[in-house]
Design a protein around this motif. Structure first.
Motif, PDB file in Angstrom:
ATOM      1  N   VAL A 189     -13.911  15.135  -3.602  1.00 28.50           N
ATOM      2  CA  VAL A 189     -12.853  14.924  -4.590  1.00 28.50           C
ATOM      3  C   VAL A 189     -11.502  14.720  -3.899  1.00 28.50           C
ATOM      4  N   TYR A 190     -11.216  15.514  -2.877  1.00 24.43           N
ATOM      5  CA  TYR A 190      -9.968  15.314  -2.123  1.00 24.43           C
ATOM      6  C   TYR A 190      -9.955  13.921  -1.477  1.00 24.43           C
ATOM      7  N   MET A 191     -11.086  13.521  -0.893  1.00 29.69           N
ATOM      8  CA  MET A 191     -11.195  12.186  -0.295  1.00 29.69           C
ATOM      9  C   MET A 191     -10.924  11.108  -1.343  1.00 29.69           C
ATOM     10  N   GLY A 192     -11.501  11.284  -2.516  1.00 29.84           N
ATOM     11  CA  GLY A 192     -11.334  10.296  -3.579  1.00 29.84           C
ATOM     12  C   GLY A 192      -9.911  10.212  -4.085  1.00 29.84           C
ATOM     13  N   ILE A 193      -9.265  11.356  -4.223  1.00 29.46           N
ATOM     14  CA  ILE A 193      -7.872  11.356  -4.681  1.00 29.46           C
ATOM     15  C   ILE A 193      -6.989  10.633  -3.671  1.00 29.46           C
ATOM     16  N   LEU A 194      -7.189  10.917  -2.396  1.00 25.74           N
ATOM     17  CA  LEU A 194      -6.390  10.259  -1.365  1.00 25.74           C
ATOM     18  C   LEU A 194      -6.685   8.762  -1.298  1.00 25.74           C
ATOM     19  N   SER A 195      -7.961   8.389  -1.250  1.00 27.35           N
ATOM     20  CA  SER A 195      -8.281   6.966  -1.060  1.00 27.35           C
ATOM     21  C   SER A 195      -7.953   6.137  -2.298  1.00 27.35           C
ATOM     22  N   ASN A 196      -8.302   6.613  -3.477  1.00 24.90           N
ATOM     23  CA  ASN A 196      -8.029   5.845  -4.694  1.00 24.90           C
ATOM     24  C   ASN A 196      -6.562   5.895  -5.078  1.00 24.90           C
ATOM     25  N   GLY A 197      -5.985   7.090  -5.023  1.00 24.86           N
ATOM     26  CA  GLY A 197      -4.572   7.218  -5.355  1.00 24.86           C
ATOM     27  C   GLY A 197      -3.689   6.467  -4.374  1.00 24.86           C
ATOM     28  N   GLY A 198      -4.038   6.560  -3.097  1.00 30.07           N
ATOM     29  CA  GLY A 198      -3.268   5.836  -2.082  1.00 30.07           C
ATOM     30  C   GLY A 198      -3.370   4.333  -2.238  1.00 30.07           C
ATOM     31  N   ALA A 199      -4.602   3.835  -2.412  1.00 36.33           N
ATOM     32  CA  ALA A 199      -4.791   2.387  -2.562  1.00 36.33           C
ATOM     33  C   ALA A 199      -4.127   1.881  -3.836  1.00 36.33           C
ATOM     34  N   GLY A 200      -4.294   2.610  -4.939  1.00 35.52           N
ATOM     35  CA  GLY A 200      -3.666   2.191  -6.190  1.00 35.52           C
ATOM     36  C   GLY A 200      -2.147   2.173  -6.080  1.00 35.52           C
ATOM     37  N   SER A 201      -1.581   3.165  -5.412  1.00 30.05           N
ATOM     38  CA  SER A 201      -0.124   3.236  -5.237  1.00 30.05           C
ATOM     39  C   SER A 201       0.395   2.111  -4.353  1.00 30.05           C
ATOM     40  N   ILE A 202      -0.319   1.826  -3.269  1.00 35.32           N
ATOM     41  CA  ILE A 202       0.099   0.735  -2.371  1.00 35.32           C
ATOM     42  C   ILE A 202       0.053  -0.609  -3.103  1.00 35.32           C
ATOM     43  N   LEU A 203      -1.032  -0.843  -3.844  1.00 38.45           N
ATOM     44  CA  LEU A 203      -1.133  -2.099  -4.597  1.00 38.45           C
ATOM     45  C   LEU A 203      -0.046  -2.199  -5.664  1.00 38.45           C
ATOM     46  N   LEU A 204       0.206  -1.096  -6.369  1.00 37.03           N
ATOM     47  CA  LEU A 204       1.249  -1.096  -7.396  1.00 37.03           C
ATOM     48  C   LEU A 204       2.616  -1.372  -6.781  1.00 37.03           C
ATOM     49  N   LEU A 205       2.918  -0.737  -5.678  1.00 33.96           N
ATOM     50  CA  LEU A 205       4.191  -0.985  -5.002  1.00 33.96           C
ATOM     51  C   LEU A 205       4.287  -2.446  -4.567  1.00 33.96           C
ATOM     52  N   GLY A 206       3.213  -2.980  -4.009  1.00 33.28           N
ATOM     53  CA  GLY A 206       3.213  -4.382  -3.613  1.00 33.28           C
ATOM     54  C   GLY A 206       3.437  -5.315  -4.786  1.00 33.28           C
ATOM     55  N   LEU A 207       2.810  -5.014  -5.906  1.00 34.41           N
ATOM     56  CA  LEU A 207       2.982  -5.842  -7.104  1.00 34.41           C
ATOM     57  C   LEU A 207       4.408  -5.766  -7.619  1.00 34.41           C
ATOM     58  N   LEU A 208       4.968  -4.565  -7.665  1.00 32.45           N
ATOM     59  CA  LEU A 208       6.328  -4.374  -8.183  1.00 32.45           C
ATOM     60  C   LEU A 208       7.400  -4.985  -7.286  1.00 32.45           C
ATOM     61  N   THR A 209       7.125  -5.059  -5.987  1.00 34.27           N
ATOM     62  CA  THR A 209       8.105  -5.634  -5.059  1.00 34.27           C
ATOM     63  C   THR A 209       7.862  -7.113  -4.791  1.00 34.27           C
ATOM     64  N   GLY A 210       6.833  -7.688  -5.429  1.00 31.26           N
ATOM     65  CA  GLY A 210       6.562  -9.117  -5.270  1.00 31.26           C
ATOM     66  C   GLY A 210       5.907  -9.486  -3.956  1.00 31.26           C
ATOM     67  N   ASN A 211       5.249  -8.551  -3.323  1.00 30.74           N
ATOM     68  CA  ASN A 211       4.556  -8.825  -2.067  1.00 30.74           C
ATOM     69  C   ASN A 211       3.502  -9.909  -2.285  1.00 30.74           C
ATOM     70  N   GLU A 212       3.546 -10.959  -1.481  1.00 28.00           N
ATOM     71  CA  GLU A 212       2.616 -12.085  -1.636  1.00 28.00           C
ATOM     72  C   GLU A 212       1.156 -11.685  -1.476  1.00 28.00           C
ATOM     73  N   ALA A 213       0.894 -10.639  -0.734  1.00 24.40           N
ATOM     74  CA  ALA A 213      -0.489 -10.214  -0.522  1.00 24.40           C
ATOM     75  C   ALA A 213      -1.154  -9.776  -1.819  1.00 24.40           C
ATOM     76  N   VAL A 214      -0.363  -9.347  -2.804  1.00 22.37           N
ATOM     77  CA  VAL A 214      -0.942  -8.919  -4.074  1.00 22.37           C
ATOM     78  C   VAL A 214      -0.508  -9.765  -5.261  1.00 22.37           C
ATOM     79  N   SER A 215       0.491 -10.582  -5.105  1.00 19.43           N
ATOM     80  CA  SER A 215       0.961 -11.369  -6.243  1.00 19.43           C
ATOM     81  C   SER A 215       1.046 -12.852  -5.924  1.00 19.43           C
ATOM     82  N   GLY A 216       0.194 -13.307  -5.019  1.00 17.53           N
ATOM     83  CA  GLY A 216       0.310 -14.677  -4.546  1.00 17.53           C
ATOM     84  C   GLY A 216      -0.498 -15.730  -5.276  1.00 17.53           C
ATOM     85  N   SER A 217      -1.183 -15.391  -6.390  1.00 14.59           N
ATOM     86  CA  SER A 217      -1.923 -16.417  -7.116  1.00 14.59           C
ATOM     87  C   SER A 217      -2.072 -16.035  -8.577  1.00 14.59           C
TER      88      SER A 217
END
Length: 137
Positions: free
Chosen positions: A75-103
């Protein structure tokens, strides 16, 4: 609830991320993702790493079913991996990072991934809180 959350995580990971990243042909990945790394080997390695996490989630299910023990480490592994990945993707989307908002296709898929990742994180946290309360009482 933990069993349901772990099964959802395993199925979503196989269908949405690990399976396609490891096995989908390059032209499909290029159609679905905002960017495909070069060389494609990096994406294949990520798919394999996700399959390794699936082994961890499956071991948590096994521990729960055979020993009746709450799988704290998983459960700790899941919280870190899913929460971390979701947060990184959300930040990338909100800041217009091309890696997540390029198409046009990739951005909705990223949004779905963010929702899935953060929902799984919430499910894991909700299963953890009562267990922690029991341990401290």
């Amino acid at each position: 609830l933990i069993e349901v959350v772990l099964w959802i995580k395993i199925i979503v990971t196989i269908v949405a991320w690990a399976g396609p990243f490891l096995f989908a042909p390059q032209f499909i990945l290029e159609a679905l993702l905002p960017q495909v790394p070069k060389p494609l080997l990096w994406l294949r390695m990520l798919g394999l790493a996700w399959f390794a996490l699936i082994v961890g989630y499956a071991s948590g299910l096994h521990q729960l079913r055979t020993q009746g023990e709450f799988p704290f480490g998983i459960v700790y592994m899941g919280i870190l991996s899913n929460g971390g990945a979701g947060s990184i993707l959300l930040l990338g989307l909100l800041t217009g990072n091309e890696a997540v908002s390029g198409s046009k296709v990739g951005t909705p898929l990223i949004v779905v991934s963010i929702i899935l990742l953060l929902s799984i994180t919430a499910g894991l946290v909700l299963t953890l809180i009562p267990q922690l309360n029991e341990k401290t009482l």
